[in-house]
Design an enzyme around this catalytic site. Structure first.
Site, PDB file in Angstrom:
ATOM      1  N   TYR A 117      -2.061   0.192  10.853  1.00 32.39           N
ATOM      2  CA  TYR A 117      -2.187  -0.424   9.377  1.00 32.39           C
ATOM      3  C   TYR A 117      -0.843  -0.294   8.216  1.00 32.39           C
ATOM      4  CZ  TYR A 117      -3.727  -1.072   4.502  1.00 32.39           C
ATOM      5  OH  TYR A 117      -4.021  -1.327   2.969  1.00 32.39           O
ATOM      6  N   SER A 133       1.527  -1.636  -0.136  1.00 27.96           N
ATOM      7  CA  SER A 133      -0.410   0.000   0.250  1.00 27.96           C
ATOM      8  C   SER A 133       1.055   1.389   0.028  1.00 27.96           C
ATOM      9  CB  SER A 133      -1.049   0.200   1.452  1.00 27.96           C
ATOM     10  OG  SER A 133      -1.531   1.369   1.661  1.00 27.96           O
ATOM     11  N   LYS A 175       1.593  -3.010   6.815  1.00 26.55           N
ATOM     12  CA  LYS A 175       2.312  -3.223   5.683  1.00 26.55           C
ATOM     13  C   LYS A 175       3.600  -2.898   5.554  1.00 26.55           C
ATOM     14  CE  LYS A 175      -1.253  -4.289   3.645  1.00 26.55           C
ATOM     15  NZ  LYS A 175      -2.050  -5.197   3.037  1.00 26.55           N
TER      16      LYS A 175
END
Length: 337
Positions: free
Chosen positions: A150, A125, A154
């Site tokens: 989050y 991402s 990643k």
């Protein structure tokens, strides 16, 4: 060739299953249905004429992952989407994100690297860049401290893949995508968030249908032309096709390094208000919205440099913001009819 797609009934996963089957691959979709529906299999079958094999597995269950790989020893590659993905939710519930996004990755890699070939596409991402210092963002941009748990999962996920590739047979492509939106042109599959949508476009389409009273715009005092956040919105079908191109690159052993990184975006940033106005134009509807406080974890601006994906991977986004919004609106109307 048998390809495993984790999170295969989710938004991007299901569109990628379609593109893989269109290219003749045999697909096994893994999903725990925590943010998807088994009905997606029917949509995939209507589009491609074939239903993929499906396994309902929670990838946090290590014995279940081991059993799966013992059963499927002829795997040519894994495309890994399965992860929790909402920035705001990750701030509120970080341990869920660390358990789900890190443990599942580790368990898959432990099994995959025991196979004769370990080809792995990782759903990364643009959040790994944090608030990048320069636009557009290139793959060489320094990875900034994550703005959310989050984003941190990643970053950690990418680090794990580099470490594992150094000492095993793992070959991997990390695809850092920006903001996938839209639905398949047939309206047989699309984004289907459970509960209140965490992403802009499903909130727009639900508001347009009257399912939501109004749209919340999180902040209008950012240092951007209209004060709202800027993102690179890319059609989910373009994103799905990039995964197939990346997989074929690994299968043909065309990768130049054991781990390669590519941005997936359009190269153009659109503000939240620009997306709202673009939707109003394609739908002919006025959207009720209100400006509310900024949301924790949101970066100001993020849009991709796509030169490397265009030149090295041989992939380019072909569909426009309007194409994506039109398909998302068609999908929303269909599932509510």
């Amino acid at each position: 060739m048998k390809i495993v797609v984790t999170g295969g009934l989710g938004f991007i996963g299901s569109h990628t299953v379609v593109e893989l089957q269109n290219e003749g691959f045999e697909v096994v979709a893994i999903d725990n249905l925590s943010n998807s529906s088994v009905d997606v299999l029917d949509g995939i079958e209507k589009i491609t004429g074939k239903k993929p094999l499906f396994e309902n597995i929670d990838l946090r269950d290590k014995p279940a992952v081991q059993n799966f790989f013992n059963k499927h020893k002829d795997i040519a590659g894994v495309i890994h989407f399965a992860a929790s993905k909402a920035v705001g939710e990750s701030v509120e519930n970080p341990l869920l994100y660390y358990e789900n996004n890190i443990n599942a990755l580790v368990y898959i890699l432990q099994e995959l690297t025991n196979l004769p070939q370990a080809n792995f596409i990782f759903s990364s991402s643009c959040t790994v860049y944090g608030q990048a210092e320069k636009m557009p963002i290139t793959e060489n941009a320094s990875v900034q401290p994550a703005m959310s748990p989050y984003g941190n999962t990643k970053q950690i996920g990418e680090e794990i893949i580099f470490d594992v590739a150094n000492v095993t047979n793992l070959n991997s492509v990390l695809l850092r995508y920006f903001n996938p939106i839209g639905a398949h042109a047939t309206a047989e599959i699309g984004e289907l968030p459970l509960g209140v949508p965490q992403n802009l476009v499903p909130f727009i389409t639900q508001t347009a249908l009257g399912l939501r009273k109004e749209l919340s715009v999180f902040g209008n005092d950012y240092p951007t032309p209209d004060g709202t956040c800027i993102r690179d919105y890319i059609h989910v079908v373009d994103v799905a096709k990039a995964h197939v191109v990346a997989l074929q690159r690994l299968l043909k052993k065309q990768n130049q390094d054991k781990v390669e990184i590519f941005n997936l975006g359009t190269g153009k940033g659109s503000s939240v208000l620009e997306v709202i106005h673009a939707f109003e134009k394609i739908s002919g509807q006025k959207l009720p919205y209100k400006i509310v406080d900024r949301r924790s974890g949101d970066v100001i601006s993020a849009y991709a440099s796509t030169d490397k994906a265009n030149d090295v991977l041989g992939w380019k986004a072909e569909l426009s913001l309007e194409d994506a919004l039109t398909s998302a609106w068609k999908w929303e109307q269909k599932i509510r009819s």
